[in-house]
Enzyme design. Structure first.
Site, PDB file in Angstrom:
ATOM      1  CG  ASP B 281      -2.160   0.480   1.151  1.00  0.00           C
ATOM      2  OD1 ASP B 281      -2.535   0.750  -0.003  1.00  0.00           O
ATOM      3  OD2 ASP B 281      -2.858   0.607   2.170  1.00  0.00           O
ATOM      4  CG  ASP B 622      -5.097   0.707   5.347  1.00  0.00           C
ATOM      5  OD1 ASP B 622      -5.770   0.369   4.350  1.00  0.00           O
ATOM      6  OD2 ASP B 622      -4.478   1.776   5.426  1.00  0.00           O
ATOM      7  CG  ASP B 626      -6.970  -3.234   1.639  1.00  0.00           C
ATOM      8  OD1 ASP B 626      -7.267  -3.118   0.439  1.00  0.00           O
ATOM      9  OD2 ASP B 626      -6.481  -2.327   2.326  1.00  0.00           O
TER      10      ASP B 626
END
EC number: 7.2.2.19
Lengths: 291, 929
Positions: B281, B622, B626
């Site tokens: 990410d 997070d 996801d």
């Protein structure tokens, strides 16, 4: 999920295995080419030859350090074991059952005794000397022929009524059986300080069994192992040595009941209280004489 | 892990009990050894199972906050009455009403809608609100306008619709069940352990059956042969290894937790080590997750500001008069304030009330100018117009702090082009100059340049209101704007970015050299994504994307040879049109990839694509959305600070500090534990041969049994446990971060070389050494080696109480038994002494022990000490307890195997020397494990 789809079918696996066994593209068998197999085998042969050689060398060195006459350690043979003839074992230890009126039940027992005493015939004892001394027969030098030491004679006739010579049935027929008690050999073992070791057989106290004390006739008289049979100097020094024996003729065994007889060796250096070893310094057996 | 391995142990235990059963039937006074052994095996399995469970439960407890969901309500029309019911009571066909602010309670087909807009970001990642109406516009339910989805939010408007899916059958429910559905894949270490179990079981069963056949051919009783078979199989099972592996993994997990990697699933410790692709990410992981001033432009020059975490080192030239003006604007034209009572907190860590960019500006000026609040107090604010999306500027008017200057100062900041429009002059070196064409050009160049860095740019201007027109008593009105807002003086530009964490570029370089591909997957704008990717090294300095090449050569994108480009920036829109094959090609051909504007579902697609390349994929994330990707990944890494509970639940590991570089530490630890487990297993396997040989020799050559099964257990579970754990503390032999990640199908934990070297080389040497001690004991007690052969039947007979030795001495059954136990103890000590050598040689696989250092790993010495102490305790402390089959061994027998131990060490040093001297040679291929 991608991983799950890779399950191979059985035929694929077989094919893969076949490919592993013989891969025609590279000429590999079981993952190696022939020359590779030769190389690796040569390596292993060499490696193992060297290792075996080293091991043999170690054993050779070990054997060089071993004394041929006396063992390095005797800490595990502190007190001699005692064995009984005839020796018939049941589920728990020695059990001797026989029927006076049935010859077949005791002929095998007398046969055992007879063949055991074959080693004590005068012919078998021809190389041994007669001893009369009442003390230990110490021999520091190798006085006997072929660099050996003398051994004292012990012949079957010393057992008199239990020698099988006068009574071929060893008393089994009349319900007064003879039992031969042998003490195990231990190199350089001295059983007692001055008095010779003596065999003592008794009924083992059993609850609910009021027994008259066991009457025993011992041969040689008093049931002693004469001190001149000791010490034992080992197989190499005394190749013809034979253990002294004591025969116990049990005179008042009740018939049709099972009794337990305990024969101890009474000597200063013989212990019979090892809880783990039932045959150390004593022998115990069940006896049932049927009529 | 527990599966494969403990089944082997269970089989061993059951076999023991069967063996006892057989023995008991044939002889009711059979010894209870096999029963003890089976029981101990069962206890071992249960204990290690409990231990592993406890270890994992400890990590899972932290997740306890999960599942606390606020019950959701829905307005439903039933029996022509409006009712409010809990959302889980909705059924398909219910008519529900939704209004702005509601969370959608189920998947709903709209029947009517008034200005309804929904936020689908949790599902698709589209951050723009989507309008919804009752028209059917697309075949795809995700695209059509008349369906709203469970868990999304209605932003404004109202709608009525019919429930078409509830609970798990909703789109998000399917994602969630997808998340739980993909969780059953085995971790790489579990696969390796299973492979190891196959090898051990294979060796055990084949040796066992071979000797069963031999025993039968040698006319042993079939029952005896079966007991031999069982004994051989049990001797081959490394009872203690399961516990050792668990402990080693949890030690590493503990070490990683100290470095801010919390491992939920113990096996994941190693997975991270074999990771070959990290899908990371951007926000918060690679970046600091806070806006920070990165660049300034004034005096026709770009200055760089410090964007590191502490931000204290602002070294650009602050002597210019323009800077004085600019800094004043930054400090004054700002509504953000520090929360009170934070004087002792470092500036960058203080809590601020205000939006992200204002916070950045406040902190920036606080660092440079000092107490901003004090400055604001001195320059009293008269009026202000806050920022709004139509004006695109923010304005305030202040009295100046100079008591002689009665003019008001108007300060303004906003979108650079809007600010420029309002200006007629520009300040250069503290002097106002007319804003001519060339100056405007310079502004545009700077603006484009900063924008191209993916930064958010703000323009700043000011104007001193003439004192005659605006006297001190002038009443300003923000509504009517009774003051000039044009012909102002342009002062400068300032750009902000969420800067990368300072440790990240280094970590990315480490990943690179470790052969790990780092892919950025972000919902952010491609330009920003690319800029961050470049600054952290995910796109390296000299590599170009297809678009870069096209721009440089001034040709159309289609004309560029795609092979020339090393990097690729792919947006979610492009990804949507790609077939899986195209994605595979993309992933295979570009070493540097950035995915921008991607939705959570696309993240899953990317992960699957990477896994098709046979890669072990780590994913960071997070959000709730996801979680499928986190589950799908070989190792899901959730963020500890920003991560949602669902993400933490789906992940295998949690980064407590949200920092990418912690992953790299994790990788390092993972690789180390793989190497060390290899060493541990090699160490444990070695003695199996020394434990197996006694049985084989007993069967074939009829020696008195050299070592009993109970004694074996004391090696496996006594002396060897701590040393094998100690190997987990071993330092890496070389820089493990400089080699490629292991190939999950080729680089096995237990390979052929390891098994062969342990079994046929060191194991055999150990067996010989142990036999030497055994023969020595027997020989010195009166039984020479040659006389022992084929002595078994007489030796084992309880009814022979005058067995002769070589000196003519006669032994009772118990005296022999006791000597046999002394033999067990001797054999045990022989193995123990050589296991010390084995432990030392296993410290390295390639380097010399002397290079690794004998004393660097102190735990090894603890292990060696424990080995010796346990052995001494067993022999001298418990030697009198006959049930354990140990006796007090004479002191000199402890040293008989020492030469063999030294030989093992020398042999292994030679092996390592040749491996180092001739890499790639026949020796290297056959001897390196």
């Amino acid at each position: 999920m991608a991983a799950l789809q890779e399950k191979k079918s059985c035929s694929q696996r077989m094919e893969e295995f076949r490919h592993y066994c013989w891969n025609p593209d590279t000429g590999q068998m079981l993952g190696r080419t022939l020359s590779r197999w030769v190389w690796i085998s040569l390596y292993y042969v060499a490696f193992y030859v060297v290792m075996t050689g080293l091991f043999a060398l170690c054993i050779y060195v070990l054997m060089q350090t071993i004394d041929p006459y006396t063992p390095d350690y005797q800490d595990q043979l502190k007190s001699p074991g005692v064995t009984l003839r005839p020796d018939v074992y049941g589920e728990k230890g020695l059990e001797i059952h026989y029927n006076i009126s049935d010859n077949r039940t005791w002929t095998s027992l007398t046969h055992t005794l007879r063949s055991f005493l074959a080693g004590y015939s005068p012919a078998a004892q021809v190389d041994n000397i007669n001893c009369t001394s009442k003390t230990y027969f110490f021999q520091e030098s190798f006085g006997a022929p072929n660099h050996t030491k003398f051994s004292c004679k012990f012949t079957a006739d010393m057992l008199e009524n239990c020698s099988g010579l006068t009574d071929p049935s060893f008393g089994f027929k009349e319900g007064k059986p003879c039992f031969i008690i042998k003490m195990n050999r231990i190199v350089r073992f001295l059983p007692s300080n001055s008095t010779p070791p003596r065999v003592d057989c008794t009924f083992l106290d059993m609850p609910h069994q009021a027994l008259t004390p066991l009457q025993v006739e011992y041969y040689p008289p008093n049931g002693t192992f004469s001190l001149h049979y000791f010490p034992y100097y080992g197989k190499k020094a005394q190749p013809h040595y034979s253990n002294p024996l004591v025969a116990a003729k049990l005179l008042n065994v009740p018939t049709n009941t099972e009794v337990v007889v305990l024969c101890k060796i009474l000597a200063d250096h013989v212990t019979f209280d090892n809880p783990h070893d039932p045959y150390e310094g004593k022998v115990e057996f069940k006896l049932k004489i049927q009529k | 892990m527990v599966g494969g391995f403990s089944i082997l142990l269970w089989v061993g235990a059951v076999l023991c009990w069967i063996a006892f059963g057989i023995q008991y039937v044939s002889n009711p006074s059979a010894s209870l050894d096999s029963v003890y052994l089976g029981t101990v095996l069962a206890v071992v399995v249960i204990l290690t199972g409990i231990f592993a469970y406890y270890q994992e439960a400890k990590s899972t407890n932290i997740m306890a906050s999960f599942c606390k969901m606020i019950p959701q309500q829905a307005v439903v029309i039933r029996d022509s009455e409006k009712k409010v019911i809990p959302a889980e009571q909705l059924v398909v066909g219910d008519i529900v009403e939704i209004k702005g602010g509601d969370q959608i309670p189920a998947d709903i087909r709209l029947l009517s809608a008034q200005g309804c807009k929904v936020d689908n970001s949790s599902l698709t990642g589209e951050s723009e609100p989507q309008s919804r109406s009752s028209e059917f516009t697309h075949e795809n339910p995700l695209e059509t306008k008349n369906i709203t989805f469970y868990s999304t939010t209605c932003l404004e408007g109202t709608a009525t619709g019919m429930v078409i899916n509830t609970g798990d059958r909703t789109i998000i429910g399917r994602i969630a069940s997808l998340a739980s559905g993909v969780g059953n894949e085995k971790t790489p270490i579990a696969i390796e352990i299973e492979h190891f179990v196959h090898i051990v079981a294979g060796v055990a069963v084949s040796v066992g059956i071979l000797f069963f056949i031999i025993a039968v051919c040698m006319k042993y009783h079939v029952l005896d042969a079966i007991i031999f078979l069982i004994a051989i199989i049990v001797a081959n099972v490394p009872e203690g290894l399961l516990a050792t592996v668990t402990v080693a993994l949890s030690l590493t997990a503990k070490r990683m937790a100290k470095k801010n990697c919390l491992v939920k699933n113990l096996e994941a410790v190693e997975t991270l080590g074999s990771t070959s692709i990290i899908c990371s990410d951007k926000t918060g992981t690679l970046t600091q997750n806070r806006m920070t001033v990165a660049h300034l432009w004034f005096d026709n020059q770009i200055f760089v500001a410090d964007t590191s975490e502490d931000n204290l080192n602002q070294g650009f030239d602050q002597s210019s008069g323009t800077w004085t003006s600019l800094s004043k604007i930054i400090a004054l034209c700002n509504r953000a304030e520090f929360k009170p009572g934070q004087e002792s907190v470092p500036i960058m860590k203080r809590v601020v009330v205000g939006d992200a960019s204002e916070t950045a500006l406040l902190k920036f000026s606080e660092v440079i100018l000092g107490d901003v609040m004090e400055i604001r107090k001195r320059n009293h604010k008269v009026v202000e117009i806050p920022f709004n999306s139509t004006n695109k500027f923010q304005l305030s008017i202040h009295q100046t702090e100079d008591p002689n200057d009665k003019r008001f100062l108007l300060v303004m900041k906003g979108a650079p082009e809007r600010i420029l429009e309002k200006c007629s002059t520009i300040m250069i070196n503290g002097k106002e100059q007319p804003l001519d064409k060339s100056m405007a050009q310079a502004f545009h160049t700077a603006y484009m340049e900063l924008g191209g860095l993916g930064e958010r740019v703000l323009g700043f201007c000011h104007f001193y209101l003439p004192a005659d027109e605006f006297p001190e008593t002038y009443s300003f009105d923000s509504e009517s704007m009774n003051f000039p807002t044009s012909n102002l003086c342009f002062v400068g530009l300032l750009s902000m970015i969420d800067p990368p964490r300072s440790t990240v570029p280094d970590a990315v370089t480490k990943c690179r050299s470790a052969g790990i591909k780092v892919i950025m997957v972000t919902g952010d704008h491609p330009i920003t994504a690319k800029a961050i990717a470049k600054s952290v090294g995910i796109i390296s300095a000299n590599s170009e994307t297809v678009e870069d090449i096209a721009k440089r050569c001034n040709i159309a994108v289609e004309q560029v040879n795609k092979r020339d480009a090393k990097a690729a920036v792919v947006t979610g829109m492009e990804l949507k049109d790609m077939s899986p094959e195209q994605l595979d090609e993309l992933l295979a051909n570009y070493p540097e990839i950035v995915f921008a504007r991607t939705s959570p579902q696309q993240k899953l697609i990317i992960v699957e694509g990477c896994q098709r390349q046979d890669a072990v994929v780590a994913v960071t994330g997070d959000g709730v959305n996801d979680s499928p990707a986190l589950k799908k990944a070989d190792i899901g890494v959730a963020m500890g600070i920003t991560g949602s509970d669902a993400a933490k639940n789906a992940a295998d590991m949690i980064l407590l500090d949200d920092n990418f570089s912690s992953i790299v530490t994790g990788v390092e630890e993972g690789r180390l534990i793989f190497d060390n487990l290899k060493k541990t297993i090699a160490y444990t396997l070695t003695k199996n041969i020394a434990e197996l040989c006694p049985f084989l020799i007993y069967i074939i050559l009829g020696l008195p049994l050299p070592i009993g099964t109970i004694t074996l257990l004391f090696i496996d579970l006594g002396t060897d446990i701590i040393p094998s754990i100690a190997l987990a503390y071993e330092k890496a032999e070389s820089d493990i971060m400089n080699r490629k990640p292991r190939h999950k199908k080729k680089d096995r934990l237990v390979n052929q070389q390891l098994a062969v070297y342990s079994y046929l080389h060191i194991g055999l040497m150990q067996a010989l050494g142990a036999f030497l001690v055994y023969f020595t004991v027997y020989a010195q007690q009166g039984f020479r080696p040659t006389s022992l052969f084929h002595l078994r039947i007489a030796w084992d007979s309880d009814h022979l109480n005058d067995l002769e030795d070589n000196y003519g001495q006669e032994w009772t059954s118990y005296q022999r038994q006791y000597l046999e136990w002394t033999g067990y103890t001797a054999f045990f000590v022989g193995i123990m002494v050589q296991q010390i050598a084995d432990l030392i040689i296993r410290k390295t696989r390639k380097n010399s022990i002397f290079k690794q250092g004998l004393f660097r790993n102190k735990v090894i010495w603890v292990g060696i000490a424990s080995q010796i102490i346990v052995a001494l305790l067993l022999s001298y402390g418990l030697g009198s307890i006959t049930a354990l089959n140990f006796t007090m061994l004479k002191a000199q027998y402890w040293f008989v195997a020492v030469p063999h131990a030294i030989l093992i060490w020398v042999y292994d040093e030679m092996r390592k020397l040749f491996i180092r001297l001739y890499p790639g040679s026949w020796w290297d291929k056959n001897m390196y494990y």
